[in-house]
Design a protein around this motif. Structure first.
Motif, short mmCIF file in Angstrom:
data_model
loop_
_atom_site.label_atom_id
_atom_site.label_comp_id
_atom_site.label_asym_id
_atom_site.label_seq_id
_atom_site.Cartn_x
_atom_site.Cartn_y
_atom_site.Cartn_z
N SER A 228 0.92 -1.36 -0.02
CA SER A 228 -0.11 0.15 0.01
C SER A 228 0.79 1.17 -0.08
N GLU A 229 1.96 1.18 0.61
CA GLU A 229 2.89 2.39 0.96
C GLU A 229 3.45 2.73 -0.36
N LEU A 230 3.98 1.62 -1.28
CA LEU A 230 4.54 1.68 -2.44
C LEU A 230 3.37 2.14 -3.51
N GLU A 231 2.23 1.53 -3.47
CA GLU A 231 1.31 2.16 -4.34
C GLU A 231 0.89 3.69 -4.14
N ARG A 232 0.72 3.95 -3.01
CA ARG A 232 0.65 5.47 -2.67
C ARG A 232 1.87 6.17 -3.05
N GLY A 233 3.20 5.81 -2.90
CA GLY A 233 4.32 6.38 -3.16
C GLY A 233 4.40 6.60 -4.60
N ASN A 234 3.92 5.58 -5.41
CA ASN A 234 4.12 5.34 -6.98
C ASN A 234 2.75 5.61 -7.47
N SER A 235 1.76 6.25 -6.80
CA SER A 235 0.56 6.25 -7.47
C SER A 235 0.55 7.22 -8.94
N ALA A 236 1.54 8.31 -8.69
CA ALA A 236 1.62 9.23 -9.57
C ALA A 236 2.51 8.80 -10.77
N PHE A 237 3.25 7.69 -10.51
CA PHE A 237 4.31 7.27 -11.54
C PHE A 237 3.89 6.27 -12.44
N LYS A 238 4.30 6.11 -13.77
CA LYS A 238 3.83 5.01 -14.46
C LYS A 238 4.87 3.74 -14.31
N SER A 239 5.89 3.94 -13.71
CA SER A 239 6.81 2.76 -13.56
C SER A 239 7.63 3.26 -12.13
N PRO A 240 8.41 2.36 -11.68
CA PRO A 240 9.11 2.90 -10.62
C PRO A 240 10.37 3.78 -10.91
N ASP A 241 10.93 3.91 -12.18
CA ASP A 241 11.96 4.67 -12.60
C ASP A 241 11.40 6.02 -13.11
N ALA A 242 10.04 6.14 -13.27
CA ALA A 242 9.58 7.32 -13.89
C ALA A 242 9.12 8.55 -12.88
N PHE A 243 10.25 8.88 -12.31
CA PHE A 243 10.16 9.90 -11.39
C PHE A 243 11.51 10.90 -11.46
N LYS A 244 11.32 12.05 -10.94
CA LYS A 244 12.63 13.03 -10.85
C LYS A 244 12.47 13.54 -9.30
N VAL A 245 13.91 13.98 -9.03
CA VAL A 245 14.05 14.76 -7.69
C VAL A 245 14.18 16.01 -7.85
N SER A 246 13.34 16.93 -7.27
CA SER A 246 13.38 18.26 -7.61
C SER A 246 14.13 19.02 -6.36
N LEU A 247 14.99 19.70 -6.68
CA LEU A 247 16.21 20.67 -5.62
C LEU A 247 15.94 22.04 -6.21
N PRO A 248 14.85 22.77 -5.76
CA PRO A 248 14.46 24.15 -6.40
C PRO A 248 15.63 25.18 -5.58
N LEU A 249 16.10 25.05 -4.47
CA LEU A 249 17.02 26.15 -3.66
C LEU A 249 18.21 25.67 -3.44
N ARG A 250 19.34 26.77 -3.48
CA ARG A 250 20.55 26.43 -3.02
C ARG A 250 20.75 26.34 -1.40
N THR A 251 20.47 25.51 -1.01
CA THR A 251 20.61 25.38 0.55
C THR A 251 21.29 24.34 1.07
N ASN A 252 21.68 24.20 2.31
CA ASN A 252 22.44 23.05 2.66
C ASN A 252 21.67 21.88 3.42
N TYR A 253 20.16 22.10 2.97
CA TYR A 253 19.31 20.76 3.59
C TYR A 253 18.39 20.67 2.76
N LEU A 254 18.44 20.58 1.46
CA LEU A 254 17.50 19.98 0.73
C LEU A 254 18.47 18.89 -0.31
N TYR A 255 18.23 17.54 -0.14
CA TYR A 255 19.00 16.57 -0.65
C TYR A 255 18.12 15.36 -0.76
#
Length: 449
Positions: A228-255
């Protein structure tokens, strides 16, 4: 003369044969001048002629066992009396035989004929022993009496033997009953013990089954929760690798953090899709730190410097240009042999070199971070070195990929996940406000053209 002697014979009644002949014993000899009568008796009249002495009963009613013993004693006394009678009869028979022989010799010497009784016997012709008709031959009479007495003796012995057997069988049941009861008691105790053991085993099996069922249900529930957790986490993804990580700000805490770590490596290929328009420099797309070496593997563009590849804190500058805000496919290869390296951008090899940490194996067990450069293992990030943009399809192989393989990955003609670190959703965690978004890098790349 012969007729007078014949009438002087007397026979006592003896049971057991076809002929019953009464004979006086020697204890009561016949007086002189007595006459003897021969009478045949039927077989069923034997018991009336020889009554058994009654055994007195003392003390009232007897138990069946005592009655049986009394009967046996009575039969034994009867047998002894019969044996004594038989002995006496044998003596009498011998005496009568002698008298008959003398009479026959006298009759034969007088007139040379057989006498009236022989004539009577000859008239019958058959010599059958019918009622009131005795054999006329003394030898036959003796033989008949002998056979009768022997038959009686055999019957008495058989009866005595049967009585012994019956007595023994009558006595055995008590002991046998006690032994049987003991044996049945032992078997009953063994059966009850076995039943108790089976009940214990059944209870234990039930408990084990319940524990196993509970354990199985717990595992299934955990698995269902994970699914269920994986389904919730991947509910917006067509496949497990069809996602991106967004890091919009230059900070020392986004990673982002890769859950898996690296084994010891003597060669590698690292590829990823990235998009950034940060200036000056895009920052640090990824870094790998191990104990004692924070810069084990680092890809960084800091300030106005070109993109650099660090291996064991040794540096090689790469001729890559990716800060135009478009999706680019970047690959770097390295081998410990002579420290040779290669740099690819969008499938094309743009640079190569050697002596980058030659003969140094990549140490295992470190921490792999996306978007930050590590000054210690897993921490001490510097905001000025942080990556600003988007990352996707970060894969690591434990070999140097061929140029054609890299080209196929870059032009989206093949899907080739890393055999050491694959790009899958459940292997990437994000922190500090970094987010995951569904993406099709190849489709978005076409839009950038």
């Amino acid at each position: 003369m012969l007729a007078l002697l014949a009438t002087s014979l007397a026979f006592l009644v003896v049971s057991g044969g076809k002929w019953g002949i009464g004979v006086r014993s020697q204890e009561n000899p016949a007086p002189p001048g007595s006459r003897f009568v021969c009478t045949s008796l039927p077989l069923d009249a034997t018991s009336a002629g020889c009554p058994l002495p009654a055994v007195p009963v003392q003390g009232g009613a007897l138990t069946p066992e005592e009655e049986l013993k009394a009967t046996v004693l009575q039969l034994r006394e009867t047998i002894l009396q019969q044996k004594e009678t038989i002995g006496n009869q044998r003596e009498t028979i011998r005496e009568l035989t002698g008298k008959l022989t003398r009479c026959e010799s006298l009759a034969g010497g007088a007139d040379g004929k057989s006498g009236p009784w022989r004539k009577e016997y000859s008239k019958t012709g058959t010599g059958k022993d019918t009622m009131g008709d005795l054999p006329r031959d003394p030898g036959q009479v003796i033989d008949q009496l002998s056979r009768t007495m022997q038959s009686l003796k055999d019957r008495l012995e058989a009866l005595e033997h049967q009585l012994r057997v019956n007595v023994s069988y009558a006595i055995l049941p008590n002991d046998f009953r006690e032994m049987l009861q003991r044996r049945l008691g032992e078997l009953e105790r063994q059966l009850l013990s076995k039943v108790a053991e089976l009940e214990d085993e059944k209870s234990l099996l039930h408990n084990e089954t319940s524990a196993h069922r509970q354990k199985t249900e717990t595992a299934l529930n955990a698995l269902l929760e994970r699914v269920s957790e994986l389904e919730r986490g991947n509910s917006a993804f067509k496949s497990p690798d069809a996602f991106k990580v967004s890091l919009p700000l230059r900070t020392n805490y986004l990673y982002g953090k890769i859950k898996k770590t690296l084994p010891e490596l003597y060669a590698f290929t690292i590829c990823l899709w990235l998009r950034s328009s940060a200036s000056p420099g895009i920052g640090t797309p990824f870094s790998y730190a191990v104990s004692g070496q924070a810069n084990e593997i680092v890809l960084i563009e800091w300030g106005n410097n070109p993109i650099e590849l660090l291996i064991n804190d040794k540096v090689a500058q790469l001729p890559l240009f990716v800060s135009d805000g478009k999706w680019h496919h970047i690959c770097v290869t390295w081998t410990t042999r002579d420290g040779m390296w290669e740099a690819f951008q969008d499938g094309e090899k743009l640079g190569t070199g050697e002596n980058l940490a030659p003969w140094h194996p990549i140490k295992p067990g470190g921490v792999l971070i996306l978007g930050q450069e590590q000054d210690t293992v897993g921490g001490r990030f510097d905001a000025t070195q942080a990556f600003v943009g988007e990352l996707s399809q970060f894969n690591i192989w434990d070999r140097v990929l061929k140029a054609q393989e890299i080209m196929n990955i870059a032009n989206c003609s093949t899907n080739m996940p890393g055999n050491i670190i694959p790009w899958v959703d459940n292997n990437v965690d994000v922190f500090g406000g970094a987010t995951k978004w569904p993406v099709e890098t190849c489709e978005e790349r076409l839009l950038d053209l």
